[in-house]
Structure formats: C-alpha cells, structure tokens
Design an enzyme around this catalytic site. Structure first.
Site, mmCIF file in Angstrom:
data_model
loop_
_atom_site.group_PDB
_atom_site.id
_atom_site.type_symbol
_atom_site.label_atom_id
_atom_site.label_comp_id
_atom_site.label_asym_id
_atom_site.label_seq_id
_atom_site.Cartn_x
_atom_site.Cartn_y
_atom_site.Cartn_z
ATOM 1 N N SER A 30 -44.446 -16.621 -52.298
ATOM 2 C CA SER A 30 -44.665 -15.223 -52.669
ATOM 3 C C SER A 30 -46.060 -14.966 -53.229
ATOM 4 C CB SER A 30 -43.623 -14.780 -53.700
ATOM 5 O OG SER A 30 -42.323 -14.904 -53.182
ATOM 6 N N SER A 40 -39.571 -14.100 -58.119
ATOM 7 C CA SER A 40 -40.275 -15.126 -57.339
ATOM 8 C C SER A 40 -40.453 -16.422 -58.119
ATOM 9 C CB SER A 40 -41.661 -14.611 -56.920
ATOM 10 O OG SER A 40 -41.572 -13.489 -56.084
ATOM 11 N N ASP A 43 -44.384 -21.592 -56.009
ATOM 12 C CA ASP A 43 -44.180 -22.591 -54.963
ATOM 13 C C ASP A 43 -45.450 -23.401 -54.765
ATOM 14 O OD1 ASP A 43 -41.482 -21.739 -54.111
ATOM 15 O OD2 ASP A 43 -42.512 -19.917 -53.500
ATOM 16 N N GLU A 77 -40.945 -24.444 -57.828
ATOM 17 C CA GLU A 77 -40.482 -25.287 -56.729
ATOM 18 C C GLU A 77 -41.657 -26.178 -56.332
ATOM 19 O OE1 GLU A 77 -39.229 -25.040 -52.060
ATOM 20 O OE2 GLU A 77 -38.318 -23.565 -53.422
ATOM 21 N N ALA A 165 -23.133 -20.103 -45.651
ATOM 22 C CA ALA A 165 -22.166 -20.699 -46.573
ATOM 23 C C ALA A 165 -22.477 -20.346 -48.025
ATOM 24 C CB ALA A 165 -22.144 -22.218 -46.396
ATOM 25 N N LYS A 193 -40.590 -11.937 -48.370
ATOM 26 C CA LYS A 193 -39.184 -11.543 -48.233
ATOM 27 C C LYS A 193 -39.018 -10.027 -48.212
ATOM 28 C CE LYS A 193 -37.081 -15.722 -50.144
ATOM 29 N NZ LYS A 193 -36.379 -16.315 -51.299
ATOM 30 N N TYR A 219 -34.848 -7.706 -55.462
ATOM 31 C CA TYR A 219 -35.979 -8.651 -55.397
ATOM 32 C C TYR A 219 -37.239 -8.036 -55.998
ATOM 33 C CZ TYR A 219 -39.423 -11.775 -53.185
ATOM 34 O OH TYR A 219 -40.451 -12.645 -52.942
#
Length: 249
Positions: A30, A40, A43, A77, A165, A193, A219
């Site tokens: 992002s 966000s 990353d 992340e 899932a 996104k 978001y």
C-alpha cells in the site's frame, strides 16, 4: 500527502541480525500503491545472500512481536528471500522467512517460520520491482528477475480457494483481494486494494456492489466494519467466478 511508513527500525533490525548477508531491503504494498490506508500494513521484502539460521529467524520474530501492531503502531509484514532462490526465476519460488501478525499466536507459542515454497511471492516480487522503492541497497531490478506473466497469473489464481475459505473470518480483505486478482488478470496491472475495488465496482451487477463498496469504505476508514448486511457471500462468489473466466479466457 500520503503517510510515510517508519521503516528505519526495521532496516536496522535486519542489518543487525543478518549482517553482510543483506543485499537489499524494499518497500512495497500500500505504501507504494497510492499511500497507506487506515488498515494498511507496512510491507517489506529483504533479499539476502545466505539462508537465515533458526537463531536469526527467532531473533527477527521476537523483535517484531514487540513492535508490529503494538501500541497503535502499524502491523508489519516482512518477507526474506535468498537471492539464489528467486534468481534465476523458477516457479514456485521459495520464501526463507515470513513474519505476519495473522500468525502472532503461533510465534508467541514459540513457532519459528522456516523456508518453504511460496507461490504468493510471484505477485509480491512483481510489486517490489514495479515500486522500485529501496530502503537499503540497489534498485530491486539489480537483484531480482521479473516474474513471467503466466507465472504471475497462475500464482494469484491459485490462492482463490484459500481466500474463499477465509471469507467469514477476514471478510474485508478477502473481498478486496478477489477484486484485485480480477483486475490484475483483466488489465495486467496490480492496483492498490481500493483502486482495484473501484475498478471492479464499475463491472459488478448492482446486487453485488454494496458488499464490495463497504469493504472499500472500511479499508479507507470511511465506515465501521460490520457484515450483517449486505451479506458478502454472493459478491465473493461472483468475483471468484469472474476470476476463473478471466484466467481461462
């Protein structure tokens, strides 16, 4: 002006823990696709020369547990790849280390992530190369090969069953990611996104728009997260069907 993520501590952690093995550290996600949103993550990808040891991976986990998503900080992340595992490119690529807070309970129990094949690296490395946002080291193209278009397409489609899932437990993210996959397959461009959702909303039947519109609004911090109405299932199923049709066409 978009918020700039604080990454100095992360760069220092990687260089202190992994030493001269660190070839490059790169921002993606992002922060490089229009700016950070309220939900966000930060990353980061690190490219290294040598495989990380278990002790090094445990140090990274323990230090990240102290700062990622704690005391109002953003979630982090972090992915580490060994250059020889991704250059020359082969499918599926191998991830040497992954930290993400959705695995926090495992990390706190002492689980230490290890090396494993990761098809998800195909879109991630593509985003890193497109963003060209080094935090340390040379431009990413100096260390990484481009991902072939066909490998990118099959990698993002392969993750759809797992996404479906998780619809009940991670509704917003699943809807937005499905929209992004559809947009990428159709246009060849990886969007943020919210931009992917905007693209998809123009192409959805009217009955499926409210769920994706809510996911996008949440978001962006414009609405609270609630999924009692509209039900997200029909929208997710339609997006998954469009992904299949786009991939097979």
């Amino acid at each position: 002006m978009p918020e700039q993520p604080g990454t100095d501590h992360l760069v220092q952690l990687l260089r202190t823990t992994l030493g001269d093995s660190v070839l490059g550290i790169y921002l993606h996600g992002s922060a490089t696709l229009g700016g950070l949103r309220p939900h966000s993550d930060i990353d980061v990808l690190a490219v290294v020369l040598d495989r990380t040891t278990r002790a090094q991976r445990r140090t990274l986990v323990e230090e990240l547990l102290k700062v990622s998503g704690v005391h109002g900080r953003r979630h982090i992340e972090l992915i580490v790849v060994v250059q020889d595992d991704v250059r020359p490119w082969r499918h599926p690529p191998t991830c040497d280390f992954l930290y993400g807070d959705w695995l926090r309970e495992d990390y706190e129990r002492g689980v230490t992530p290890g090396s494993e094949p990761s098809p998800d690296l195909a879109p991630l490395l593509t985003m890193v190369l497109n963003a060209d946002a080094p935090l340390h080291g040379p431009p990413p193209a100096a260390l990484l090969d481009p991902v072939p278009h066909d490998d990118l397409r099959r990698a993002i489609v392969a993750g759809v069953p797992e996404l479906m899932a998780e619809l009940d437990s991670d509704t917003r993210n699943v809807l937005l990611t499905l929209a992004r996959i559809w947009a990428t397959l159709t246009t060849g461009t990886i969007r943020s996104k919210d931009a992917a959702a905007e693209w998809a909303l123009d192409r959805l039947p009217a009955g499926h728009r409210p769920a994706l519109a809510r996911a996008r609004a949440v978001y962006l911090g414009q609405e609270a997260e609630r999924w009692d109405d509209p039900a997200p299932g029909p929208c997710a199923e339609f997006l998954a069907r469009m992904i299949t049709e786009s991939y097979c066409s």
